[in-house]
Scaffold this motif. Sequence first.
Motif, short mmCIF file in Angstrom:
data_model
loop_
_atom_site.label_atom_id
_atom_site.label_comp_id
_atom_site.label_asym_id
_atom_site.label_seq_id
_atom_site.Cartn_x
_atom_site.Cartn_y
_atom_site.Cartn_z
N ASP A 451 0.84 -1.29 0.06
CA ASP A 451 0.00 0.18 0.01
C ASP A 451 0.93 1.24 -0.22
O ASP A 451 0.25 2.29 -0.57
CB ASP A 451 -1.07 -0.26 1.17
N MET A 454 1.54 3.16 -3.38
CA MET A 454 0.31 3.52 -3.91
C MET A 454 0.26 4.38 -5.37
O MET A 454 0.01 4.14 -6.36
CB MET A 454 -0.63 3.90 -3.15
N ASP A 455 1.00 5.59 -5.02
CA ASP A 455 1.32 6.43 -6.09
C ASP A 455 1.92 5.79 -7.29
O ASP A 455 1.41 6.04 -8.46
CB ASP A 455 2.18 7.54 -5.63
N ARG A 459 0.02 5.01 -11.24
CA ARG A 459 0.92 5.35 -12.36
C ARG A 459 0.96 4.13 -13.29
O ARG A 459 0.63 4.29 -14.53
CB ARG A 459 2.24 6.08 -12.30
N TYR A 497 -9.77 3.13 -8.36
CA TYR A 497 -9.26 4.59 -8.74
C TYR A 497 -9.52 5.07 -10.02
O TYR A 497 -9.92 6.14 -10.26
CB TYR A 497 -7.71 4.59 -8.50
N TRP A 498 -9.44 4.17 -11.17
CA TRP A 498 -9.46 4.65 -12.45
C TRP A 498 -10.60 4.31 -13.27
O TRP A 498 -11.37 5.02 -14.05
CB TRP A 498 -8.32 3.90 -13.43
N ARG B 78 -6.96 13.50 -12.36
CA ARG B 78 -6.85 12.09 -11.84
C ARG B 78 -5.57 11.66 -12.37
O ARG B 78 -4.92 10.91 -11.59
CB ARG B 78 -7.87 11.26 -12.33
N ILE B 79 -4.95 11.88 -13.46
CA ILE B 79 -3.49 11.52 -13.92
C ILE B 79 -2.35 12.26 -13.33
O ILE B 79 -1.52 11.81 -12.71
CB ILE B 79 -3.22 11.77 -15.27
N ALA B 81 -2.71 13.82 -10.48
CA ALA B 81 -2.69 13.47 -9.00
C ALA B 81 -1.79 12.43 -8.57
O ALA B 81 -1.47 12.32 -7.35
CB ALA B 81 -4.05 13.18 -8.55
N VAL B 82 -1.46 11.70 -9.52
CA VAL B 82 -0.51 10.40 -9.06
C VAL B 82 0.94 10.69 -9.73
O VAL B 82 1.51 9.90 -9.44
CB VAL B 82 -0.99 9.10 -9.32
N GLN B 83 0.89 11.81 -10.48
CA GLN B 83 2.52 11.83 -11.18
C GLN B 83 3.20 12.65 -10.00
O GLN B 83 2.78 13.14 -8.95
CB GLN B 83 2.18 12.45 -12.52
N CYS B 139 -9.22 12.97 -5.45
CA CYS B 139 -8.17 11.84 -5.89
C CYS B 139 -7.28 11.11 -4.85
O CYS B 139 -7.00 10.10 -4.62
CB CYS B 139 -7.69 12.21 -7.13
N ARG B 140 -6.64 12.33 -4.23
CA ARG B 140 -5.74 11.75 -3.00
C ARG B 140 -6.35 11.29 -2.04
O ARG B 140 -5.86 10.35 -1.42
CB ARG B 140 -5.14 13.19 -2.69
N LYS B 142 -9.06 9.19 -2.30
CA LYS B 142 -9.24 8.04 -2.78
C LYS B 142 -7.93 7.16 -2.49
O LYS B 142 -8.19 5.96 -2.22
CB LYS B 142 -9.78 8.12 -4.19
N LEU B 143 -6.73 7.41 -2.79
CA LEU B 143 -5.70 6.90 -2.80
C LEU B 143 -5.38 6.44 -1.17
O LEU B 143 -5.03 5.36 -1.26
CB LEU B 143 -4.37 7.63 -3.19
N LEU B 146 -8.04 3.67 -0.50
CA LEU B 146 -7.48 2.38 -1.12
C LEU B 146 -6.35 1.81 -0.44
O LEU B 146 -6.32 0.49 -0.13
CB LEU B 146 -7.01 2.60 -2.51
N ARG B 147 -5.77 2.59 0.33
CA ARG B 147 -4.49 1.77 1.17
C ARG B 147 -5.25 1.13 2.22
O ARG B 147 -4.60 -0.01 2.51
CB ARG B 147 -3.43 3.23 1.56
N LYS B 149 -7.97 0.16 2.58
CA LYS B 149 -9.19 -0.86 2.36
C LYS B 149 -8.18 -2.22 2.00
O LYS B 149 -8.50 -3.19 2.29
CB LYS B 149 -9.74 -0.48 1.00
N GLU B 150 -6.96 -1.89 1.18
CA GLU B 150 -6.16 -3.14 1.11
C GLU B 150 -5.49 -3.83 2.25
O GLU B 150 -5.59 -5.01 2.31
CB GLU B 150 -4.84 -2.80 0.21
N VAL B 151 -5.38 -2.77 3.07
CA VAL B 151 -4.54 -3.41 4.38
C VAL B 151 -5.78 -4.20 5.05
O VAL B 151 -5.57 -5.16 5.70
CB VAL B 151 -4.00 -2.40 5.25
#
Lengths: 576, 184
Positions: A451, A454-455, A459, A497-498, B78-79, B81-83, B139-140, B142-143, B146-147, B149-151
């Motif tokens: 986790d 994640m970033d 990508r 996410y996507w 959305r793109i 935000a993760v770059q 977006c952030r 959500k990330l 998701l972290r 949620k995964e755990v």
Amino acid sequence: MSKVAPPEELAKVDHTPPKKGWMDMPVELKEGRWCYGSKPKDHEVIGLPNPRSWSPGDEDWKLPENWQEIFLEGMRERLDKFRSFRLFMDICVRCGACADKCHFFIGSGDPKNMPVLRAELLRSIYRGEFTTAGKILGKLAGGRKLTYEVFKDLFYYFFQCTECRRCSLFCPYGIDTAEVTMIGRELLNLLGCNIDWITGPVANCYRTGNHLGIQPHAYHSMVEFFCEEIEEITGILPEPSLNRKGAEILFITPSGDIFADPGTFTAMGYIMLFHYLEGLGLDITWSTYASEGGNFGSFTSHEMMKRLNSKMYAEAKRLGVKWIIGGECGHMWRVCNQYMDTMTGPADFLEVPKSPITGTVFENAKSHKMLHICEFTADLIKHGKLNLDLSRNDQYKLTFHDSCNPARGMGFFDEPRYVIQNVANNFHEMPIDTIREQTFCCGSGSGLNTDEFMDMRMRGAFPRANALQHVHDKHDVNMMACICAIDRATLTTLCEYWVPDVEVIGIHELIGNALILEGEKKRTMNLRGEEFPWVEEEEAEEAAAEVILEAAEEGVEAAAEEVADEEAAGEAEGEK
Amino acid sequence: MSLEKLLQQKKSVILERWFDSILETYPADTRQFLKKKKNRFANPVAHEISRGIEEIFNNILKDANSEDVSPFLDKVIRIRAVQDFSPSQALGFIFDLKKLIRDELAENMGESRISEDLWELERKIDAMGLMSLDIYTKCREKLYELRVKEVKNRVGRLIERANMMCGIPEKEGDPEVCNTDNLT
């Protein structure tokens, strides 16, 4: 008033490297782009060097004093041992064919994610430390010395590669950058620089038998739990066997199928299929010893991969089975199919897999004696051995994600598609340049599915998600099937996410939905315990039909009474 | 000529410059790839950005409401935000549009009607900037979600099964699970 830079200047990103050569770009380790460092307790269990508490974010990585010597000696040893590695260090002409093929480069835009540059990180050390031209001419000959900065650069970028091999597909020389990454990680390991998400599972797997360190009774308990769920859905309680000596076949699957959704639904599918086939002569057992199909050792070193893999044949021997079936998995299948035979074999105590139901002899598994469950199931379908109700998968509009290892690594393209198309009615392929051997990685393979990364994962996931979005828009696809346990977990996150309207499913979950078990009750829900969307409608229709029937019955009764009255009246009149 | 018509006329130039200015935020080697590779599946970032900004521009022109423009802002943000961008770097492209438009309309700036309309248009772009902030934050968030949620999911089923919780049963009538032996 002081002069403030114009906003467009303030907002510009200042990481334009070409003015300086890539070698002179200082490495900047940014959070979200690296995974947590490996823990000393895990190092000790598996005997990895340099156990200590550290983080890639620290200034000091606590390397041993003679770290350069250890690294270079390790590199020399591997250059001598692996001809392919030396070749890959020597022959790249930097044509750039691989440059834009990496999902991490496409999604991140970081030039050091270009496969050519990733390999060049190590190649430059090879030139600078091992070739005469490089030793003398240095940077002019593309060589550089192994400094602390360079070492950090190697760690950062070799743990930003999922070893998916898409780049190698386009290399005219066949240079396999994934293998360069593998060697790169081995060298990092010599100094105790691995990531927690790899060494943790490796240590657990080595000590307890699977990534999470789940003990046999918990494994057993989960299988039992699945059976109870199956009973609730179908009215049938399967009784799979565990650790049964003398069974004909041993079944090994990734532990992710047992402990994490949505893999658990795939596990239910396996149990249902095996139950169905029992009556047709299937004699199969699960194992709590070989309770992990996955092999995170393969992301550590070839020795570690071998150590973890050895339990598969050992368990097959202990139980006295004739051959092995492997569950839906990606890197597991690469290890089993391509390395296990030479690494842990020969499996001369096993027999060539032969389906007890169809009689098919799987010549392709003649040497390593292990089948992928999709091969086994596709053969069953081909011979018409499964009684399936495809309409139970009608709520899904499916597409299929080729997992890198089985697809690109082994050409395993058609069996999963064959199964899907025979078990569900709605299937649409993603664009051709994003599937089969050109498939895009999930962005989280090779032990990077953690986790804190994640970033970077999102990508790397974007090229896959973009193709998925396309079939979602065009064909209303709402479910992506795959045959890899890591994918089942990571694609779920990718979708959220996507492409939030799409979910992820294993192929044997689809089988479980469609399979008509003998004596089962009327199915009203899928394996996820969700009611089929048409059930409500059907119930409403049934209720309406009942009302009509009742009304009709009442009508008939009323009419009969009327007739009786009339008759009585007629009779009375006649009497008169 | 009205501002809207002028912008319609100059749409392709403005969009091209806008696209180029966004590419400027990427390293040079990447820029070359983003600009040249035309296949939308091989170069999804450039494709989504160029499609996104065109729709955003169209929406500005046709006086659309925020719901209409939001999905297209989302596509681009959305793109980014993760770059490798800070929040201001990720969203700066929205405000760049103001300068691009002014530069393009330099010769028409004297017309009073144009400058009045331009003021309105820039207010719209500012509003879009605020919307972008919301989208970026979502977006952030959500990330991070998701972290977590995964755990949770990684061992969720197991914990449920291993009776390590002490809670209210899912279904009425089920026995209450209360066993903490495994935790010791």
